[in-house]
Design an enzyme around this catalytic site. Sequence first.
Site, PDB file in Angstrom:
ATOM      1  N   LYS A 188       0.870  -1.178   0.000  1.00 23.16           N
ATOM      2  CA  LYS A 188       0.000   0.000   0.000  1.00 23.16           C
ATOM      3  C   LYS A 188       0.904   1.224   0.000  1.00 23.16           C
ATOM      4  O   LYS A 188       1.567   1.521   0.991  1.00 23.16           O
ATOM      5  CB  LYS A 188      -0.869  -0.032   1.267  1.00 23.16           C
ATOM      6  CG  LYS A 188      -2.218   0.649   1.163  1.00 23.16           C
ATOM      7  CD  LYS A 188      -2.217   2.130   1.020  1.00 23.16           C
ATOM      8  CE  LYS A 188      -1.788   2.892   2.240  1.00 23.16           C
ATOM      9  NZ  LYS A 188      -1.676   4.354   1.944  1.00 23.16           N
ATOM     10  N   GLU A 264       9.950   0.953  10.657  1.00 25.53           N
ATOM     11  CA  GLU A 264      11.054   1.918  10.494  1.00 25.53           C
ATOM     12  C   GLU A 264      10.398   3.284  10.629  1.00 25.53           C
ATOM     13  O   GLU A 264       9.660   3.716   9.749  1.00 25.53           O
ATOM     14  CB  GLU A 264      11.733   1.741   9.144  1.00 25.53           C
ATOM     15  CG  GLU A 264      13.170   2.277   9.136  1.00 25.53           C
ATOM     16  CD  GLU A 264      13.272   3.678   8.588  1.00 25.53           C
ATOM     17  OE1 GLU A 264      13.138   4.629   9.400  1.00 25.53           O
ATOM     18  OE2 GLU A 264      13.482   3.827   7.382  1.00 25.53           O
ATOM     19  N   CYS A 299      14.058  10.271   6.571  1.00 27.39           N
ATOM     20  CA  CYS A 299      13.915   9.752   7.938  1.00 27.39           C
ATOM     21  C   CYS A 299      15.199   9.924   8.733  1.00 27.39           C
ATOM     22  O   CYS A 299      15.157  10.161   9.932  1.00 27.39           O
ATOM     23  CB  CYS A 299      13.423   8.316   7.940  1.00 27.39           C
ATOM     24  SG  CYS A 299      14.450   7.201   7.005  1.00 27.39           S
ATOM     25  N   GLU A 396       9.874  15.013  15.744  1.00 31.85           N
ATOM     26  CA  GLU A 396      10.232  14.995  14.332  1.00 31.85           C
ATOM     27  C   GLU A 396       9.330  15.973  13.574  1.00 31.85           C
ATOM     28  O   GLU A 396       8.117  15.987  13.774  1.00 31.85           O
ATOM     29  CB  GLU A 396      10.059  13.591  13.755  1.00 31.85           C
ATOM     30  CG  GLU A 396      10.478  13.536  12.301  1.00 31.85           C
ATOM     31  CD  GLU A 396      10.365  12.134  11.715  1.00 31.85           C
ATOM     32  OE1 GLU A 396       9.280  11.547  11.801  1.00 31.85           O
ATOM     33  OE2 GLU A 396      11.375  11.645  11.171  1.00 31.85           O
TER      34      GLU A 396
HETATM   35  P1  ADP Z   1       4.219  10.029   6.948  1.00 36.17           P
HETATM   36  O1  ADP Z   1       4.119  11.012   8.068  1.00 36.17           O
HETATM   37  O2  ADP Z   1       5.578   9.673   6.496  1.00 36.17           O
HETATM   38  O3  ADP Z   1       3.219  10.282   5.855  1.00 36.17           O
HETATM   39  P2  ADP Z   1       2.417   8.106   7.793  1.00 36.17           P
HETATM   40  O4  ADP Z   1       2.651   7.184   8.902  1.00 36.17           O
HETATM   41  O5  ADP Z   1       1.316   9.085   7.912  1.00 36.17           O
HETATM   42  O6  ADP Z   1       3.802   8.751   7.608  1.00 36.17           O
HETATM   43  O7  ADP Z   1       2.232   7.351   6.427  1.00 36.17           O
HETATM   44  C1  ADP Z   1       3.042   6.279   5.997  1.00 36.17           C
HETATM   45  C2  ADP Z   1       2.150   5.251   5.356  1.00 36.17           C
HETATM   46  O8  ADP Z   1       1.256   4.755   6.337  1.00 36.17           O
HETATM   47  C3  ADP Z   1       1.287   5.777   4.219  1.00 36.17           C
HETATM   48  O9  ADP Z   1       1.235   4.788   3.195  1.00 36.17           O
HETATM   49  C4  ADP Z   1      -0.051   5.947   4.879  1.00 36.17           C
HETATM   50  O10 ADP Z   1      -1.130   5.859   3.971  1.00 36.17           O
HETATM   51  C5  ADP Z   1      -0.056   4.774   5.824  1.00 36.17           C
HETATM   52  N1  ADP Z   1      -1.010   4.898   6.932  1.00 36.17           N
HETATM   53  C6  ADP Z   1      -1.399   6.032   7.570  1.00 36.17           C
HETATM   54  N2  ADP Z   1      -2.303   5.736   8.526  1.00 36.17           N
HETATM   55  C7  ADP Z   1      -2.489   4.404   8.523  1.00 36.17           C
HETATM   56  C8  ADP Z   1      -3.297   3.483   9.276  1.00 36.17           C
HETATM   57  N3  ADP Z   1      -4.106   3.895  10.238  1.00 36.17           N
HETATM   58  N4  ADP Z   1      -3.207   2.174   9.006  1.00 36.17           N
HETATM   59  C9  ADP Z   1      -2.372   1.738   8.042  1.00 36.17           C
HETATM   60  N5  ADP Z   1      -1.621   2.537   7.274  1.00 36.17           N
HETATM   61  C10 ADP Z   1      -1.659   3.857   7.505  1.00 36.17           C
END
Ligand code: ADP
Length: 492
Positions: A188, A264, A299, A396
């Site tokens: 995803k 990570e 990161c 961060e």
């Molecule tokens: P960043 O701040 O780097 O965007 P996120 O953690 O928000 O980090 O997003 C990283 C990935 O996690 C993206 O692919 C996002 O769609 C996914 N993501 C965000 N929320 C959820 C969730 N509740 N469950 C699973 N995947 C998620």
Amino acid sequence: MALDQLAIDRLRAVAVAPGQNFVDGQHCMPRSGQAMDSISPIDGRVLTSIPASDAADVDAAVAAARRAQPGWAGLAPARRGRILQEIGARIDAEADALAVLGVQDNGTEIAMAHKAEPLSAAATFRYYGELADKGYGEIAPTAPGTLGLVHREPLGVIGAIVPWNFPLMIGAWKVAAALAAGNSVVLKPAETASLTLLRLAQICAMAGLPDGVFNVVAGTGAEAGDALARHMDVDALAFTGSGATGRKLMEAAAQSNLKRVYLELGGKSPLVVFADAPDLEAAAKTAVGAIFRNAGQVCVAASRLLVETSIHADFVARICDLAGEMKLGDPLDLATQSGAIASETQMTSVLAAIDRGHSEGAELRLGGRRRDMPGFFIDPTVFDNAPAQSSLVQREIFGPVLAVQPFATEEAAVALANGTAYGLAAGVFTADLARAHRMVSRLRAGVVHVNTYGGTDLTVPLGGIGQSGNGHDKSTHALDKYTNLKTAWIKL
Ligand code: ADP
């Protein structure tokens, strides 16, 4: 492979086709037919659309992955390896187009994106392709009369959830290692950077990867990501992203099938500059690149700069000069040194962090504002004398914001450097070899750079400690995440 401006301009002139999911060897739209806009951070306009998949789409992808996995694991490892290497060759062959597409989607400056995205992803597929038939089991040193064999088996179906800053590179770290070990994958991508990974699925199919072995389902984290995290037939999650999402994934695993969760996460990585650094000008250039490349959306970005008191004032002045001279702007211009913030949401979050920095008493020395131009751009920002407990130091930001703190002794430097909940990366500049080794052992981080920052290749692992996560990407160690140890205990 050199990239030239003419080729970039030709590629950017081509309209970007809507993204489609890739499941069981085929392009498909979500069952709901729903799509969402993909906005380019370069100008804030709609670039194209991507699928807004839901749990039913994730279900279909996991089912395809489950069906395909035994056949993939059953191929001769060398054959699996050749297919992975062919994927690497095909990524290389269309590296320019992938780089431009990725930059249109997430705004990383192209000079960096070209190397860090397609070229690095290609190298990753080649690396794990070469490793596919190099993993041996073990014969345990049991007592006479028994034979203890330790086999390495694939886990099964891996769910990969990746972020938007380096989607191809990070995606490849997870996918290539998981596939080399005989797993199938459902990935995803992030909503703001899905296009290159949707294309990667197609490249994999063209390289001969059997249907269903690698599936990409685009959608929001809250819907498609959550469905993958909670799926009862996914054996492990491999994630890169924020700590907040990492926590949700662990909860989702606990509430579903106790799948393994490899995280990570973020960092607040310190770069420590001692007055005896071998070359202070080189250290200043490195420190500027370490936070402001890709507008700080890295990161391992060195978002904290710790400087010995005796050189503090001059060093910070030099940092501000160098950062102020950086060419910020169109990420598809080869001369650009710092690109866009990937999305409006992220830009708002970075500007809010800058506002908090003001209110916490740190001294703004450079930047601090959105650049007055179309798209999402923030000037390189430097805060000096950031209080140790301020959010500037503790949280961060994932943007072009540097927090500087002076220190008087090695002891104080270690205390400041280790004074956050994170532990992803760190750096030290010193000419004292003994001190360099002491710092490597005392700094709480997955990687400590000495007299450089951020350099890496596939031979070394990347992973954090503390709230920066668990498990490692890259190197032979990444294979451990995707394999299970099975013991055979045989009476002779
Ligand atoms: P960043 O701040 O780097 O965007 P996120 O953690 O928000 O980090 O997003 C990283 C990935 O996690 C993206 O692919 C996002 O769609 C996914 N993501 C965000 N929320 C959820 C969730 N509740 N469950 C699973 N995947 C998620």
